[in-house]
Design a protein around this motif. Structure first.
Motif, PDB file in Angstrom:
ATOM      1  N   ARG A 112       6.053  -0.604   7.593  1.00  0.00           N
ATOM      2  CA  ARG A 112       6.154   0.632   7.224  1.00  0.00           C
ATOM      3  C   ARG A 112       6.663   1.248   7.367  1.00  0.00           C
ATOM      4  NH1 ARG A 112       1.558  -0.671  10.057  1.00  0.00           N
ATOM      5  NH2 ARG A 112      -1.352   0.040   9.244  1.00  0.00           N
ATOM      6  N   THR A 113       7.103   1.791   6.564  1.00  0.00           N
ATOM      7  CA  THR A 113       7.769   3.523   5.867  1.00  0.00           C
ATOM      8  C   THR A 113       7.441   4.797   5.843  1.00  0.00           C
ATOM      9  OG1 THR A 113       9.585   1.383   5.790  1.00  0.00           O
ATOM     10  CG2 THR A 113      10.481   3.983   5.280  1.00  0.00           C
ATOM     11  N   THR A 114       7.845   5.773   6.407  1.00  0.00           N
ATOM     12  CA  THR A 114       7.613   7.562   5.894  1.00  0.00           C
ATOM     13  C   THR A 114       8.135   8.318   6.022  1.00  0.00           C
ATOM     14  OG1 THR A 114       5.095   6.846   7.307  1.00  0.00           O
ATOM     15  CG2 THR A 114       6.064   8.762   6.579  1.00  0.00           C
ATOM     16  N   PHE A 115       8.387   8.554   4.684  1.00  0.00           N
ATOM     17  CA  PHE A 115       9.359   9.965   4.496  1.00  0.00           C
ATOM     18  C   PHE A 115       8.996  10.833   4.869  1.00  0.00           C
ATOM     19  CE2 PHE A 115      12.512  11.754   2.332  1.00  0.00           C
ATOM     20  CZ  PHE A 115      13.661  11.825   2.792  1.00  0.00           C
ATOM     21  N   THR A 116       9.170  12.417   5.266  1.00  0.00           N
ATOM     22  CA  THR A 116       8.199  13.004   4.883  1.00  0.00           C
ATOM     23  C   THR A 116       8.960  14.619   4.063  1.00  0.00           C
ATOM     24  OG1 THR A 116       8.560  14.029   7.128  1.00  0.00           O
ATOM     25  CG2 THR A 116       7.120  12.966   7.237  1.00  0.00           C
ATOM     26  N   MET A 117       8.391  15.635   4.012  1.00  0.00           N
ATOM     27  CA  MET A 117       9.216  16.576   3.619  1.00  0.00           C
ATOM     28  C   MET A 117      10.374  17.189   4.675  1.00  0.00           C
ATOM     29  SD  MET A 117       9.115  18.383   0.748  1.00  0.00           S
ATOM     30  CE  MET A 117       8.256  18.500  -0.362  1.00  0.00           C
ATOM     31  N   THR A 131       3.920   7.553   2.358  1.00  0.00           N
ATOM     32  CA  THR A 131       3.687   5.912   3.445  1.00  0.00           C
ATOM     33  C   THR A 131       3.862   4.814   2.632  1.00  0.00           C
ATOM     34  OG1 THR A 131       3.341   7.515   5.814  1.00  0.00           O
ATOM     35  CG2 THR A 131       3.100   4.721   5.832  1.00  0.00           C
ATOM     36  N   ILE A 132       4.711   3.577   3.163  1.00  0.00           N
ATOM     37  CA  ILE A 132       4.980   2.516   1.972  1.00  0.00           C
ATOM     38  C   ILE A 132       4.359   1.428   3.203  1.00  0.00           C
ATOM     39  CG2 ILE A 132       5.668   0.555   0.642  1.00  0.00           C
ATOM     40  CD1 ILE A 132       6.930   3.183  -0.961  1.00  0.00           C
ATOM     41  N   SER A 133       4.039   0.864   2.912  1.00  0.00           N
ATOM     42  CA  SER A 133       3.111  -0.808   3.705  1.00  0.00           C
ATOM     43  C   SER A 133       3.066  -1.889   2.751  1.00  0.00           C
ATOM     44  CB  SER A 133       1.529  -0.514   4.661  1.00  0.00           C
ATOM     45  OG  SER A 133       1.891   0.723   5.166  1.00  0.00           O
ATOM     46  N   THR A 134       4.023  -2.888   3.682  1.00  0.00           N
ATOM     47  CA  THR A 134       4.048  -3.978   2.992  1.00  0.00           C
ATOM     48  C   THR A 134       3.881  -5.113   4.600  1.00  0.00           C
ATOM     49  OG1 THR A 134       6.259  -4.135   3.148  1.00  0.00           O
ATOM     50  CG2 THR A 134       5.462  -2.895   0.766  1.00  0.00           C
ATOM     51  N   LYS A 135       3.276  -6.452   3.229  1.00  0.00           N
ATOM     52  CA  LYS A 135       3.047  -7.326   3.960  1.00  0.00           C
ATOM     53  C   LYS A 135       3.322  -8.985   3.430  1.00  0.00           C
ATOM     54  CE  LYS A 135      -0.585  -9.788   7.203  1.00  0.00           C
ATOM     55  NZ  LYS A 135      -0.469 -11.122   6.626  1.00  0.00           N
ATOM     56  N   LEU A 136       3.722  -9.280   4.305  1.00  0.00           N
ATOM     57  CA  LEU A 136       4.594 -10.926   3.818  1.00  0.00           C
ATOM     58  C   LEU A 136       3.351 -12.476   3.784  1.00  0.00           C
ATOM     59  CD1 LEU A 136       8.710 -11.086   4.346  1.00  0.00           C
ATOM     60  CD2 LEU A 136       6.887 -10.294   2.542  1.00  0.00           C
ATOM     61  N   LYS A 137       2.672 -12.992   3.338  1.00  0.00           N
ATOM     62  CA  LYS A 137       1.736 -13.883   3.084  1.00  0.00           C
ATOM     63  C   LYS A 137       2.317 -14.835   4.735  1.00  0.00           C
ATOM     64  CE  LYS A 137       1.082 -14.155  -1.548  1.00  0.00           C
ATOM     65  NZ  LYS A 137       1.351 -14.956  -2.835  1.00  0.00           N
ATOM     66  N   GLY A 138       1.732 -15.174   5.137  1.00  0.00           N
ATOM     67  CA  GLY A 138       1.709 -15.936   6.701  1.00  0.00           C
ATOM     68  C   GLY A 138       2.336 -15.081   7.479  1.00  0.00           C
ATOM     69  N   ASP A 139       2.776 -14.063   7.678  1.00  0.00           N
ATOM     70  CA  ASP A 139       3.171 -12.788   8.459  1.00  0.00           C
ATOM     71  C   ASP A 139       2.477 -11.892   9.134  1.00  0.00           C
ATOM     72  OD1 ASP A 139       4.652 -11.884  10.340  1.00  0.00           O
ATOM     73  OD2 ASP A 139       6.514 -11.539   8.559  1.00  0.00           O
ATOM     74  N   ASP A 140       2.614 -11.768  10.455  1.00  0.00           N
ATOM     75  CA  ASP A 140       1.632 -10.791  11.161  1.00  0.00           C
ATOM     76  C   ASP A 140       2.084  -9.021  10.984  1.00  0.00           C
ATOM     77  OD1 ASP A 140      -0.951 -12.588  11.757  1.00  0.00           O
ATOM     78  OD2 ASP A 140       0.549 -13.658  13.634  1.00  0.00           O
ATOM     79  N   ARG A 154       0.807  -1.090  -0.264  1.00  0.00           N
ATOM     80  CA  ARG A 154       0.011   0.145   0.280  1.00  0.00           C
ATOM     81  C   ARG A 154       1.111   0.938   0.160  1.00  0.00           C
ATOM     82  NH1 ARG A 154      -3.128  -2.671   3.822  1.00  0.00           N
ATOM     83  NH2 ARG A 154      -5.615  -3.596   1.950  1.00  0.00           N
ATOM     84  N   VAL A 155       0.521   1.793  -1.066  1.00  0.00           N
ATOM     85  CA  VAL A 155       1.461   3.176  -0.903  1.00  0.00           C
ATOM     86  C   VAL A 155       0.053   4.470  -0.933  1.00  0.00           C
ATOM     87  CG1 VAL A 155       2.667   5.224  -2.275  1.00  0.00           C
ATOM     88  CG2 VAL A 155       2.643   2.054  -2.799  1.00  0.00           C
ATOM     89  N   GLU A 156       0.704   5.356   0.145  1.00  0.00           N
ATOM     90  CA  GLU A 156      -0.318   6.713   1.058  1.00  0.00           C
ATOM     91  C   GLU A 156       0.773   7.351   0.593  1.00  0.00           C
ATOM     92  OE1 GLU A 156      -2.269   5.758   4.219  1.00  0.00           O
ATOM     93  OE2 GLU A 156      -1.889   3.824   4.337  1.00  0.00           O
ATOM     94  N   ALA A 157       0.363   8.752  -0.376  1.00  0.00           N
ATOM     95  CA  ALA A 157       0.933  10.119  -0.351  1.00  0.00           C
ATOM     96  C   ALA A 157       0.643  11.704  -0.156  1.00  0.00           C
ATOM     97  CB  ALA A 157       2.390   9.729  -1.380  1.00  0.00           C
ATOM     98  N   SER A 158       1.254  12.140  -0.352  1.00  0.00           N
ATOM     99  CA  SER A 158       0.746  13.615  -0.492  1.00  0.00           C
ATOM    100  C   SER A 158       1.485  14.461  -0.306  1.00  0.00           C
ATOM    101  CB  SER A 158      -0.417  13.911   1.466  1.00  0.00           C
ATOM    102  OG  SER A 158       0.866  13.952   2.274  1.00  0.00           O
ATOM    103  N   PRO A 159       1.582  15.775  -0.526  1.00  0.00           N
ATOM    104  CA  PRO A 159       3.027  16.929  -0.871  1.00  0.00           C
ATOM    105  C   PRO A 159       3.622  16.450   0.551  1.00  0.00           C
ATOM    106  CG  PRO A 159       0.761  17.041  -1.627  1.00  0.00           C
ATOM    107  CD  PRO A 159       0.609  16.860  -1.018  1.00  0.00           C
TER     108      PRO A 159
END
Length: 187
Positions: free
Chosen positions: A80-85, A67-76, A58-63
């Motif tokens: 998440r990584t966020t990079f700001t202005m 933030t990018i979130s990923t999940k591996l199969k079978g893993d809880d 999942r990619v969520e972005a604004s100006p």
């Protein structure tokens, strides 16, 4: 971009082959920055999205942040990584014209590189993004003025020929078709 740069083409194709990319995919996925292969962030994201162990991206972005979130199969665990202005400004990146014109996209690409290298380095081979590679300080020792990639190219060609011979030697030999009988003799 690669015209007259045989060594860059070679580095690009080699880098892509390490990740299982075909030649044209490699040429589209990489740039050579300061002599090193750097992966375009869109290619990083594509490799992670298409990997069989990755359940979702999942990619969520604004100006102001991405933030990018990923999940591996079978893993809880959700990575998440966020990079700001604010981080871009502190790193001296925000003064770049692209950050003023396309802040959302630039934050997304920087976040992509950080996230993929931190959480999915085995998928992307640990490569830096093109933008990151451009900002890395390099040794200022002058490189040789002429780089001859021909010996390396010949070595790769020889390895491919050896591999082809091994495959041919291991392949089953075709059996000849049965002989056709003459109908006159069969009577």
């Amino acid at each position: 971009a690669y015209r007259g740069k045989e060594a860059d083409v070679f580095v690009t194709l080699l880098a892509g082959s390490e990740l299982g990319l075909l030649p044209m995919q490699s040429l589209n996925a990489f740039d050579v920055i300061k002599g090193r292969a750097a992966m375009k962030p869109v290619a990083m994201l594509a490799l992670v999205r298409s990997h069989p162990r990755v359940e979702y991206v999942r990619v969520e972005a604004s100006p102001t942040s991405a933030t990018i979130s990923t999940k591996l199969k079978g893993d809880d665990f959700i990575a998440r990584t966020t990079f700001t202005m604010a981080q871009a400004t502190a790193a001296g990146l925000a003064s770049n014209d692209a950050y003023r014109k396309f802040p959302q996209q630039m934050l997304t690409w920087r976040c992509t590189g950080l996230h993929c290298r931190t959480h999915h380095s085995e998928i992307i081979g640990g490569f830096y993004t093109t933008e990151e590679a451009e900002s890395i300080e390099r040794d200022v020792t002058p490189a040789p003025s002429v780089v001859d990639a021909q010996p390396a190219v010949e070595s790769v060609k020889a390895a491919i020929k050896r591999r082809m011979k091994v495959v041919e030697a291991d392949a089953p030999k075709p059996t000849p078709p049965p002989a056709v009988q003459n109908f006159d003799e069969a009577k």
